[in-house]
Design a protein around this motif. Structure first.
Motif, PDB file in Angstrom:
ATOM      1  N   TRP A  70       0.809  -1.209   0.000  1.00 49.99           N
ATOM      2  CA  TRP A  70       0.000   0.000   0.000  1.00 49.99           C
ATOM      3  C   TRP A  70       0.848   1.268   0.000  1.00 49.99           C
ATOM      4  O   TRP A  70       0.343   2.365   0.102  1.00 49.99           O
ATOM      5  CB  TRP A  70      -0.951   0.017   1.202  1.00 49.99           C
ATOM      6  N   ARG A  71       2.176   1.110  -0.120  1.00 52.09           N
ATOM      7  CA  ARG A  71       3.060   2.263  -0.210  1.00 52.09           C
ATOM      8  C   ARG A  71       3.861   2.248  -1.506  1.00 52.09           C
ATOM      9  O   ARG A  71       4.915   2.837  -1.595  1.00 52.09           O
ATOM     10  CB  ARG A  71       4.030   2.273   0.986  1.00 52.09           C
TER      11      ARG A  71
ATOM     12  N   TRP B 106       2.469   4.989  -7.237  1.00 51.89           N
ATOM     13  CA  TRP B 106       1.295   4.847  -8.092  1.00 51.89           C
ATOM     14  C   TRP B 106       1.352   5.705  -9.344  1.00 51.89           C
ATOM     15  O   TRP B 106       0.503   5.574 -10.204  1.00 51.89           O
ATOM     16  CB  TRP B 106       0.048   5.265  -7.303  1.00 51.89           C
TER      17      TRP B 106
ATOM     18  N   PHE C 154      -4.014  -3.827  -4.473  1.00 49.07           N
ATOM     19  CA  PHE C 154      -2.718  -4.075  -3.849  1.00 49.07           C
ATOM     20  C   PHE C 154      -2.110  -5.417  -4.251  1.00 49.07           C
ATOM     21  O   PHE C 154      -0.966  -5.700  -3.943  1.00 49.07           O
ATOM     22  CB  PHE C 154      -2.873  -3.988  -2.328  1.00 49.07           C
TER      23      PHE C 154
ATOM     24  N   GLY D 108      -0.194  12.269   1.288  1.00 50.43           N
ATOM     25  CA  GLY D 108      -0.356  10.899   1.778  1.00 50.43           C
ATOM     26  C   GLY D 108      -0.751  10.867   3.245  1.00 50.43           C
ATOM     27  O   GLY D 108      -1.633  10.112   3.659  1.00 50.43           O
TER      28      GLY D 108
ATOM     29  N   GLU E  40      -4.205   3.117   5.959  1.00 45.51           N
ATOM     30  CA  GLU E  40      -3.046   2.937   5.079  1.00 45.51           C
ATOM     31  C   GLU E  40      -3.490   2.619   3.652  1.00 45.51           C
ATOM     32  O   GLU E  40      -3.026   3.223   2.681  1.00 45.51           O
ATOM     33  CB  GLU E  40      -2.161   1.799   5.611  1.00 45.51           C
TER      34      GLU E  40
ATOM     35  N   ALA F 238      -3.475   5.022   0.133  1.00 42.45           N
ATOM     36  CA  ALA F 238      -2.865   4.551  -1.114  1.00 42.45           C
ATOM     37  C   ALA F 238      -3.846   4.634  -2.276  1.00 42.45           C
ATOM     38  O   ALA F 238      -3.482   5.005  -3.393  1.00 42.45           O
ATOM     39  CB  ALA F 238      -2.370   3.113  -0.944  1.00 42.45           C
TER      40      ALA F 238
ATOM     41  N   CYS G  33      -4.192   8.265  -3.255  1.00 42.30           N
ATOM     42  CA  CYS G  33      -2.991   8.686  -3.980  1.00 42.30           C
ATOM     43  C   CYS G  33      -3.023   8.169  -5.414  1.00 42.30           C
ATOM     44  O   CYS G  33      -2.624   8.863  -6.358  1.00 42.30           O
ATOM     45  CB  CYS G  33      -1.732   8.192  -3.262  1.00 42.30           C
TER      46      CYS G  33
ATOM     47  N   SER H  20       2.493   7.097  -3.128  1.00 44.76           N
ATOM     48  CA  SER H  20       2.068   7.010  -1.735  1.00 44.76           C
ATOM     49  C   SER H  20       3.217   6.593  -0.843  1.00 44.76           C
ATOM     50  O   SER H  20       3.025   6.152   0.283  1.00 44.76           O
ATOM     51  CB  SER H  20       0.920   5.997  -1.598  1.00 44.76           C
ATOM     52  N   GLU H  21       4.432   6.717  -1.348  1.00 46.45           N
ATOM     53  CA  GLU H  21       5.616   6.262  -0.613  1.00 46.45           C
ATOM     54  C   GLU H  21       5.934   7.164   0.562  1.00 46.45           C
ATOM     55  O   GLU H  21       5.926   8.384   0.448  1.00 46.45           O
ATOM     56  CB  GLU H  21       6.820   6.233  -1.553  1.00 46.45           C
TER      57      GLU H  21
END
Length: 280
Positions: A22-23, A26, A46, A179, A219, A223, A226, A233-234
């Protein structure tokens, strides 16, 4: 092995490799159905890397073929079953989780043309576009809580119903700022006046099951938002070894957690974006 365990194992495998699903970045695009060009939703967001996906049958029917040795990607869906209540005689519906396999048509198949329009290169104006898109999401949240900007801490106050976030000047990147803000806004959808989610509306405590699921909802929801606006979404902090090991422990203790959280995250994002929640 049931579907929940299969999905959870795939997520855990990514975590073990140091990748937080989820990070992931994108901005390169999202996973879509090759046939409909609609983005995948829920936990499928995901499970699938960016690309266009079709089933083995769809690829064959359109004159293509899957390359030798390629393995399909997991996609899950809810199948609604009907059963008669023995006491009342009424027909009741209940969901059953199922899965199938898909292949990325541009890399795993041959003879199937892409249906996706190639986005124009927007390197010089990307930053300005991102700000506008993110602000539109925030402004479109019709019954949003008050957002307060103050240094040092980000949180959602579930009793007083407001979000606090450090100001933009405290972040190294725009994506990091939005984020964090999206994460807290997703929390706010759990308020009793909105989606009435147990992790917010109930009496969850730090470390318990409801708290863990609510954090995962936020979380995953951040994501998804984003992805919606096309930014990464990092967050470096959230990719730490201790963070990853913590989630591995939680997910392996409850195989249903990540699927349920993804479903709730999708509903939260639909709520913020003003969309009617689709039946998966």
């Amino acid at each position: 092995m049931n579907v929940y365990k299969i999905v959870t194992e795939q997520i855990c495998q990514q975590l073990e490799q140091g990748v937080v699903p989820w990070r992931k970045p994108w901005k390169d695009g999202v996973a879509v159905s090759w046939k409909t060009q609609k983005p995948y939703r829920g936990i499928n967001v995901f499970l699938l890397p960016p690309g266009e996906y079709a089933t083995f049958k769809q690829i064959q029917e359109h004159g293509g073929r899957v390359k030798k040795g390629e393995k399909g990607h997991l996609v899950v869906f809810w199948k609604w079953l009907e059963k008669e209540n023995e006491e009342t005689g009424e027909i009741e519906k209940f969901p059953l989780l199922r899965y199938y396999k898909v292949f990325e048509v541009n890399t795993q198949a041959e003879g199937v043309p892409s249906r996706r329009q190639k986005p124009e290169q927007m390197e010089e104006t990307f930053e300005h576009d991102v700000i506008g898109a993110c602000e539109a999401v925030i402004e479109g949240y019709v019954d949003a809580p008050e957002i307060r900007f103050a240094p040092g801490e980000a949180f959602y106050h579930k009793v007083l119903d407001y979000v606090q976030c450090p100001p933009l000047r405290d972040f190294e990147s725009l994506s990091g700022f939005y984020g964090v803000l999206f994460h807290e806004l997703v929390h706010s959808t759990g308020h009793p006046s909105r989606l009435n989610r147990k992790g917010i509306a109930g009496r969850s405590k730090f470390g318990d099951e409801d708290y863990s699921q609510e954090e995962l909802v936020a979380e995953l929801g951040a994501a998804i938002l984003c992805a919606h606006v096309g930014i990464s979404s990092e967050r470096t902090l959230q990719n730490s070894a201790s963070y990853i090991q913590g989630w591995l422990k939680v997910l392996r203790s409850d195989a249903r957690l990540v699927v349920q959280a993804a479903s709730q995250a999708q509903k939260a994002c639909d709520y913020i974006l003003g969309k009617d929640t689709e039946e998966e």
